[in-house]
Enzyme design. Structure first.
Site, PDB file in Angstrom:
ATOM      1  N   HIS A  25       9.561  -0.580   8.715  1.00 20.20           N
ATOM      2  CA  HIS A  25       8.637  -1.668   9.123  1.00 20.20           C
ATOM      3  C   HIS A  25       8.770  -2.691   7.588  1.00 20.20           C
ATOM      4  O   HIS A  25       9.281  -3.501   7.653  1.00 20.20           O
ATOM      5  CB  HIS A  25       7.222  -1.171   8.965  1.00 20.20           C
ATOM      6  N   ASP A  60       0.782  -1.176   0.094  1.00 20.12           N
ATOM      7  CA  ASP A  60       0.011  -0.267   0.111  1.00 20.12           C
ATOM      8  C   ASP A  60       0.880   1.231  -0.111  1.00 20.12           C
ATOM      9  O   ASP A  60       0.675   1.986   1.120  1.00 20.12           O
ATOM     10  CB  ASP A  60      -1.216  -0.034   0.974  1.00 20.12           C
TER      11      ASP A  60
HETATM   12  C1  BDR Z   1       2.732  -0.582   8.611  1.00 19.67           C
HETATM   13  O1  BDR Z   1       1.657   0.285   8.362  1.00 19.67           O
HETATM   14  C2  BDR Z   1       2.028   1.257   7.305  1.00 19.67           C
HETATM   15  O2  BDR Z   1       1.711   2.477   7.605  1.00 19.67           O
HETATM   16  C3  BDR Z   1       3.351   0.886   6.930  1.00 19.67           C
HETATM   17  O3  BDR Z   1       3.430   0.876   5.615  1.00 19.67           O
HETATM   18  C4  BDR Z   1       3.696  -0.380   7.381  1.00 19.67           C
HETATM   19  O4  BDR Z   1       3.213  -1.486   6.382  1.00 19.67           O
HETATM   20  C5  BDR Z   1       3.379  -0.320   9.883  1.00 19.67           C
HETATM   21  O5  BDR Z   1       2.444  -0.556  11.113  1.00 19.67           O
HETATM   22 CA    CA Z   2       2.845  -0.831   4.157  1.00 16.67          CA
END
Ligand code: BDR
Ligand code: CA
Length: 324
Positions: free
Chosen positions: A241, A11
């Site tokens: 992340h 995303d």
């Molecule tokens: C996840 O949430 C999204 O904001 C980031 O892209 C990542 O996949 C982290 O909690």
């Molecule tokens: Ca993400």
């Protein structure tokens, strides 16, 4: 060496962009396709962003738009995190292409790709798990035809990042996440337990992009607002992340995992909470008993993971690390 065949569900998303660059640059990875999901922005925006990055970086893998809302959803999705990823999902980096409505073909593309490459595909999902759950629903047999599934998501006995218990990707569609963890494929979660520790400072990102090519410079530019967001919360830099989950594919020796079946709470104030059954204690029969044992990365070598990201994304890692 045979390349790993990866389907990337994403995303984009600032940290998704770094993960995409890592997958594109890693010498041992063949990117079979990119599927998009709502999350950091609407589906039309995340898909536009995936296309934009793919075009800018010369990525040939096809992009397929996917879910615009969670499973069985009525009403608007959760508000998009513009304060984290910017109004355009990529840190307000200038993008000329308009977002447009697209056909939802992601779940079908996942099914077809897995069927065409039996036991060879690794699914890496770094957004909400709606597309994976819909692919499973369309063709449950894919659970035994993929190599495995790696998910950035969850918060196991640590605080969440969108509620006291929930991490954003699991919270985006708890029902889908629960189905993904309950299926018979092998799932490894890379949760906040680890990614809260893979912190990239502004200085380290600047050093990594200095003298690097345009793709790395773009990642550095679009990450600046994301870094500001985390600095406000007292972090030393941005939490990496999604790209940490990408590193798990290539360098699993840098991660510490534990095993046990997983349930996701679907409703109420604790929706999105991830709970793993631990240890050998015997309880009265319960729902965890019915489920497959999955893996959770609860720790690892954060510095080593970041070092891999710098080396691969800069393009200075012609050679994979010794154990990958
Ligand atoms: C996840 O949430 C999204 O904001 C980031 O892209 C990542 O996949 C982290 O909690
Ligand atoms: Ca993400």
């Amino acid at each position: 060496m045979t390349k790993q065949r990866i389907l990337f569900d994403t995303d984009p998303g600032v940290d998704d962009a770094l993960a995409l660059l890592y997958l594109h640059r890693h010498p041992n990875i063949e990117l079979l396709g990119i599927t998009t999901v709502f999350g950091n922005a609407s589906i039309s925006v995340t898909t536009r962003n995936a296309r934009f990055l793919a075009e800018a970086w010369g990525i040939k893998a096809p992009v397929h738009a996917g879910a615009s809302v969670p499973l069985n959803w009525s009403g608007a999705p959760h508000p998009y995190p513009v304060h984290v990823h910017g109004a355009n999902g990529l840190g307000d980096y200038p993008i000329a292409q308009e977002a447009r409505e697209e056909k939802d073909t992601a779940a079908r593309f996942i099914v077809d790709t897995v069927r065409q490459n039996p036991r060879q595909v690794r699914l890496l999902a770094v957004g909400g798990l709606t597309n994976l759950a819909r692919a499973l629903e369309a063709d449950p047999a894919i659970a035994d035809l993929v190599q495995d599934v790696v998910v950035m998501g969850g918060a196991f006995e640590v605080p969440g990042n969108v509620s006291p218990v929930a991490e954003a990707n699991i919270y985006a569609d708890p029902k889908a996440a629960d189905r993904v963890f309950a299926a018979s494929w092998k799932v490894t979660a890379v949760p906040l337990n680890l990614t809260n520790r893979t912190v990239m400072t502004r200085q380290d990102l600047a050093a990594a992009s200095e003298g690097a090519d345009a793709a790395m410079q773009m990642v550095a530019a679009l990450s600046q607002g994301y870094i500001d967001f985390y600095l406000q919360w007292g972090e030393a830099g941005m939490l990496v992340h999604d790209c940490s989950a990408a590193v798990y594919l290539t360098d699993p020796h840098l991660f510490a995992t534990r095993s046990g079946s997983i349930i996701v709470l679907e409703d109420g104030p604790a929706a999105g909470m991830t709970v793993q059954r631990l240890g050998a204690a015997s309880y009265s029969p319960n729902e965890w008993d019915q489920r497959p044992v999955q893996s959770v990365c609860v720790g690892g070598d954060a510095a080593g993971i970041l070092a891999r990201i710098y080396a691969v994304c800069r393009g200075s890692s012609a050679e994979p690390s010794p154990k990958s």
